[in-house]
Motif scaffolding. Structure first.
Motif, short mmCIF file in Angstrom:
data_model
loop_
_atom_site.label_atom_id
_atom_site.label_comp_id
_atom_site.label_asym_id
_atom_site.label_seq_id
_atom_site.Cartn_x
_atom_site.Cartn_y
_atom_site.Cartn_z
N ASN A 99 0.81 -1.21 0.00
CA ASN A 99 0.00 0.00 0.00
C ASN A 99 0.85 1.27 0.00
N VAL A 100 0.26 2.34 -0.52
CA VAL A 100 0.87 3.66 -0.48
C VAL A 100 -0.16 4.63 0.12
N ASN A 101 0.26 5.33 1.18
CA ASN A 101 -0.64 6.29 1.85
C ASN A 101 -1.97 5.66 2.23
N SER A 102 -1.90 4.42 2.75
CA SER A 102 -3.08 3.68 3.24
C SER A 102 -4.09 3.34 2.14
N THR A 103 -3.71 3.55 0.87
CA THR A 103 -4.56 3.13 -0.24
C THR A 103 -4.27 1.67 -0.54
N ILE A 104 -5.29 0.83 -0.53
CA ILE A 104 -5.09 -0.59 -0.76
C ILE A 104 -4.70 -0.82 -2.21
N ASN A 105 -3.56 -1.47 -2.41
CA ASN A 105 -3.06 -1.76 -3.76
C ASN A 105 -3.25 -3.24 -4.09
N PHE A 106 -3.74 -3.49 -5.28
CA PHE A 106 -3.92 -4.85 -5.76
C PHE A 106 -3.08 -5.09 -7.00
N THR A 107 -2.66 -6.34 -7.17
CA THR A 107 -2.16 -6.79 -8.47
C THR A 107 -3.33 -7.46 -9.17
N LEU A 108 -3.70 -6.96 -10.34
CA LEU A 108 -4.82 -7.52 -11.10
C LEU A 108 -4.32 -7.96 -12.48
N LEU A 109 -5.17 -8.69 -13.20
CA LEU A 109 -4.78 -9.24 -14.50
C LEU A 109 -5.73 -8.78 -15.60
N ILE B 204 -0.15 -3.84 -12.07
CA ILE B 204 0.21 -3.65 -10.65
C ILE B 204 -0.34 -2.31 -10.16
N ASN B 205 -0.33 -2.16 -8.84
CA ASN B 205 -0.73 -0.91 -8.17
C ASN B 205 -2.14 -0.47 -8.55
N GLN B 206 -3.05 -1.42 -8.58
CA GLN B 206 -4.46 -1.11 -8.87
C GLN B 206 -5.23 -0.89 -7.57
N THR B 207 -6.24 -0.04 -7.64
CA THR B 207 -7.04 0.24 -6.45
C THR B 207 -8.48 -0.22 -6.67
N ALA B 208 -9.22 -0.28 -5.59
CA ALA B 208 -10.65 -0.64 -5.65
C ALA B 208 -11.36 0.07 -4.52
N THR B 209 -12.59 0.43 -4.75
CA THR B 209 -13.38 1.06 -3.69
C THR B 209 -13.79 0.01 -2.67
N ASP B 210 -14.21 0.47 -1.50
CA ASP B 210 -14.70 -0.46 -0.48
C ASP B 210 -15.89 -1.26 -1.02
N ASP B 211 -16.74 -0.61 -1.79
CA ASP B 211 -17.90 -1.31 -2.35
C ASP B 211 -17.47 -2.41 -3.32
N GLU B 212 -16.44 -2.13 -4.13
CA GLU B 212 -15.95 -3.16 -5.05
C GLU B 212 -15.32 -4.33 -4.29
N ILE B 213 -14.59 -4.00 -3.23
CA ILE B 213 -14.00 -5.06 -2.40
C ILE B 213 -15.11 -5.92 -1.79
N LYS B 214 -16.16 -5.28 -1.33
CA LYS B 214 -17.27 -6.03 -0.74
C LYS B 214 -17.99 -6.88 -1.79
N GLU B 215 -18.07 -6.38 -3.02
CA GLU B 215 -18.64 -7.18 -4.10
C GLU B 215 -17.80 -8.44 -4.34
N ALA B 216 -16.49 -8.28 -4.29
CA ALA B 216 -15.59 -9.43 -4.47
C ALA B 216 -15.78 -10.44 -3.33
N LEU B 217 -15.96 -9.94 -2.12
CA LEU B 217 -16.21 -10.83 -0.98
C LEU B 217 -17.56 -11.54 -1.12
N ASP B 218 -18.55 -10.80 -1.63
CA ASP B 218 -19.85 -11.43 -1.93
C ASP B 218 -19.67 -12.57 -2.93
N PHE B 219 -18.85 -12.30 -3.96
CA PHE B 219 -18.62 -13.31 -5.00
C PHE B 219 -17.96 -14.56 -4.42
#
Length: 348
Positions: free
Chosen positions: A311-321, A329-344
């Motif tokens: 992470n940089v400045n508390s922003t959650i960083n993801f590696t995506l494809l 690399i260094n991709q971000t997601a909103t809390d709502d998108e993260i929760k959608e992924a958890l739902d999935f």
């Protein structure tokens, strides 16, 4: 720097040659309680280990901590290890991580050799120069980059593992198959994990290690492309840390569940092919089961992700494809998108 990785079925000879190359004044062997019983007893009478001293620590990742690290340092100091001594890390990823860190920091660095005895350690933890311990409830919070003198991989150690530990390591092989060209993933998804043909697995393992080695050589300190190796791990490390205070899960299982979530984000944010995602997710669900979380756990998991080292400045960083082998690399997601992924993950 490309780390020396030796694949062998002549383990005693390979170990003897590696020790001779280091020419140490003293030899120490680090193992956990389980590995000391199952693995050390197979090698303790080797001529090259004559006079070597065994150091044991409790097994499981919850003991990859300052208490165990202090025990290793104290034993090395008490037994008068010098800067020219050698530590052989015999075991899984917990041992190679903690032992590597102990060796890298004792007297500012002594020789160490990694002898991984689990699939997870062979394909991931022992290779690449990452060392460290857990701290403050967070995975691998304290550590350094430091390569072993040599990593000796003998796949006959895999005969000592149960199916659950083989699957744990296999998750990292799946990750390697996703972050490289298309030809690597298909054999992994068609492999029969109910049988675990160790001869076929050994061939696939060598290719998987080469994938990691090539990435590490390009970016040893994880500034750029090495972040590809974190695919599945932003979610995965939060799952692992969350489970530590409940019912701990193996690292590879956490990564497998993390891959499901990060493939979902890859589809919605990077256009990753849905069919490839579905095939991979179906394989994971069939082999790794379900991760039992509820909506009420989401905020805790997101908070754990905020402590991830990428992470940089508390922003959650993801590696995506974008596709197999096409890394973002260094991709971000909103809390709502993260929760959608958890739902999935929960609902598929």
């Amino acid at each position: 720097m490309k780390q020396q990785v030796v694949f062998t079925h002549q383990f005693e000879q390979s170990l003897s040659e590696t020790i001779a190359k280091c020419n140490p004044d003293k030899v120490f062997i680090l193992a956990d309680d389980t590995t000391a019983h199952v693995c050390y007893n197979r090698i303790k009478d080797f001529e090259c280990l004559k006079g070597a001293q065994l150091i044991t620590i409790p097994n499981s990742d919850i003991h990859k901590d300052l208490t165990s690290l202090t025990h290793v340092w104290t034993t090395l100091q008490t037994e008068k290890a010098s800067r020219y001594s050698l530590l052989i890390n015999l075991g899984g990823g917990m041992i190679t991580d903690l032992g590597g860190f102990a060796a890298a920091t004792f007297k500012r660095g002594i020789y160490f050799i990694n002898v991984p005895t689990t699939l997870l350690a062979m394909v991931d933890a022992s290779v690449g120069g990452k060392t460290g311990i857990n701290f403050g409830g967070l995975k691998n919070e304290i550590g350094v980059f430091c390569h072993a003198e040599t990593v000796i991989i003998d796949t006959t150690w895999l005969q000592t593992l149960d199916n659950e530990n083989l699957l744990s390591g296999y998750a990292e092989m799946l990750k390697h198959g996703l972050i490289t060209e298309k030809a690597a993933l298909a054999p992994l998804l068609s492999f029969d994990t109910n049988i675990f043909n160790l001869q076929l697995l050994a061939e696939m393992l060598k290719e998987s290690v080469e994938i990691k080695e090539n990435i590490v050589e390009q970016d040893p300190h994880e500034k750029h492309i090495r972040k590809a190796l974190n695919f599945g791990h932003t979610f995965g490390h939060s799952f692992e840390a969350w489970s530590m205070t409940r019912k701990p899960i193996l690292h590879g299982y956490a990564v497998a569940f993390g891959i499901v979530c990060e493939l979902f984000l890859s589809v919605i944010k990077q256009g990753f092919p849905t069919e490839t995602m579905r095939k991979t997710v179906n394989f994971i669900k069939a082999n790794y089961g379900d991760f039992l979380i509820s909506c009420s756990d989401y905020d805790t998991l997101i908070d754990l992700m905020k402590h991830d080292k990428k992470n940089v400045n508390s922003t959650i960083n993801f590696t995506l494809l974008q596709d197999l082998g096409k890394i973002s690399i260094n991709q971000t997601a909103t809390d709502d998108e993260i929760k959608e992924a958890l739902d999935f993950l929960r609902e598929g």
